[in-house]
Design a protein around this motif. Structure first.
Motif, PDB file in Angstrom:
ATOM      1  N   MET A  17      37.734  17.049 -28.847  1.00 37.26           N
ATOM      2  CA  MET A  17      39.076  16.541 -28.522  1.00 37.26           C
ATOM      3  C   MET A  17      40.082  17.427 -29.248  1.00 37.26           C
ATOM      4  SD  MET A  17      38.792  12.352 -28.739  1.00 37.26           S
ATOM      5  CE  MET A  17      40.456  12.080 -28.092  1.00 37.26           C
ATOM      6  N   VAL A  46      37.100  15.308 -24.141  1.00 40.75           N
ATOM      7  CA  VAL A  46      38.241  14.452 -23.796  1.00 40.75           C
ATOM      8  C   VAL A  46      39.482  15.314 -23.921  1.00 40.75           C
ATOM      9  CG1 VAL A  46      39.510  12.355 -24.352  1.00 40.75           C
ATOM     10  CG2 VAL A  46      37.031  12.419 -24.666  1.00 40.75           C
ATOM     11  N   ALA A  61      36.298  13.259 -19.836  1.00 43.06           N
ATOM     12  CA  ALA A  61      37.234  12.158 -19.629  1.00 43.06           C
ATOM     13  C   ALA A  61      38.659  12.678 -19.788  1.00 43.06           C
ATOM     14  CB  ALA A  61      36.978  11.023 -20.618  1.00 43.06           C
ATOM     15  N   ILE A  63      42.797  12.530 -20.430  1.00 42.06           N
ATOM     16  CA  ILE A  63      43.652  11.776 -21.347  1.00 42.06           C
ATOM     17  C   ILE A  63      45.057  12.356 -21.283  1.00 42.06           C
ATOM     18  CG2 ILE A  63      43.123  13.280 -23.318  1.00 42.06           C
ATOM     19  CD1 ILE A  63      43.224  10.853 -25.143  1.00 42.06           C
ATOM     20  N   THR A 170      43.358   7.203 -19.070  1.00 38.80           N
ATOM     21  CA  THR A 170      41.915   7.384 -18.875  1.00 38.80           C
ATOM     22  C   THR A 170      41.362   6.194 -18.092  1.00 38.80           C
ATOM     23  OG1 THR A 170      41.830   8.430 -21.068  1.00 38.80           O
ATOM     24  CG2 THR A 170      39.733   7.834 -20.043  1.00 38.80           C
ATOM     25  N   VAL A 178      32.303   6.950 -22.522  1.00 41.73           N
ATOM     26  CA  VAL A 178      32.398   7.729 -23.762  1.00 41.73           C
ATOM     27  C   VAL A 178      32.030   6.853 -24.953  1.00 41.73           C
ATOM     28  CG1 VAL A 178      33.971   8.953 -25.311  1.00 41.73           C
ATOM     29  CG2 VAL A 178      34.099   9.348 -22.845  1.00 41.73           C
TER      30      VAL A 178
END
Length: 290
Positions: A17, A46, A61, A63, A170, A178
């Motif tokens: 991330m 992410v 994912a 975001i 998300t 996740v």
């Protein structure tokens, strides 16, 4: 960076991330591929963009930029509400059992001690209860509402999957996927590393993002273990090298800060920066300041 690049090969799960290691750190990213090849490690990315790291991830994912704290807060809520924490680790190596001062609180986004006129906090209510011996009082049962464990559960209960999805954009199913993958590393035989870069550090609340990520890793027992840690990705010749060699204008080698103008006494300088142990036998890197 609590671990090092080569150690990433020991991870069972890698979370990226606030960074794009496959593109920005291709030589270091080798160790992610080593973990995938030899440990069957999985990679989660992410990120607001579908990056080159995401392209080789096992799960991606999306975001919204800057909403990472809400995402991590939802993750903390998931771990606590589903009891996916490393109990032995948090009892022995974190402040989970410490009792917080009775007048500390949080309501409507504001902690106790806030002065609306000056927009500053009086932090005298922020801290732990101390016994006559000077050490922090604890509750080994973790049932006292003032222990860190119970206060953490109460604070993060608001970070529901619905709230996370609303703030972060998300999809709920992606967020929960996740959470499920990360929760598996609460087991003593599995470990996750978190890799981040300037996508976290250069936000105005970047320090808070990193601290929240560290809280996730502590809950899972992933700090101080091979293949674990909070790992900032940066070039050793610039940021890390400046810190190691004492070339930053505000730091001495070893992350030690320079004295302020009012600090003219060496003993006072050390006393302010050398932490006192909160519990018997507690160790800290910073106790080596002298």
């Amino acid at each position: 960076m609590t671990n090092h690049w080569v150690d990433i090969k020991n991870a069972d799960l890698v979370l990226i991330m606030g960074g794009n290691a496959a593109e920005a750190h291709p030589c270091g990213f080798k160790w992610v591929t080593e973990a995938k090849a030899h440990r069957k490690a999985r990679l989660i990315v992410v990120d607001p963009r579908f990056t080159r790291s995401a392209a080789v991830a096992d799960y991606y994912a999306p975001i919204r930029a800057g909403s990472d704290i809400a995402f991590l807060g939802g993750l903390i809520n998931y771990l606590l509400s589903h009891d996916k924490i490393h109990h032995e680790y948090v009892r022995n190596y974190t402040d989970f059992s410490f009792l917080v001062k009775a007048d500390f609180g949080f309501e409507d986004g504001i902690f106790t001690g806030y002065d609306a006129e000056t927009r500053k906090y009086d932090k005298s209510s922020w801290g732990y209860q101390l016994g006559e011996d000077g050490f922090v009082l604890t509750d080994p049962t973790l049932r006292d509402p003032l222990c860190v464990y119970q206060m953490l559960k109460a604070h993060y209960a608001r970070y529901t999957p619905e709230m996370v999805s609303t703030i972060c954009g998300t999809p709920q199913d992606a967020f929960l996927k996740v959470c499920e993958m990360i929760a598996e590393t609460a087991a003593s035989d599995r470990v996750m590393t978190i890799m981040y870069a300037l996508g976290w550090t250069q936000h105005s609340q970047g320090s808070q993002m990193i601290r929240t990520g560290a809280m996730v890793q502590l809950l899972l027992g992933n700090i101080g273990k091979p293949g674990g840690g909070m790992n900032a990705l940066r070039g050793h010749s610039n940021i890390q090298g400046l810190t190691d060699l004492g070339l930053l204008s505000n730091l001495l080698p070893g992350y030690m800060t320079l004295p302020g103008e009012k600090e003219q006494d060496f003993a006072a300088y050390l006393d302010k920066r050398s932490p006192k142990p909160l519990r018997p036998g507690q160790l800290s890197y910073w106790q080596n300041y002298p």
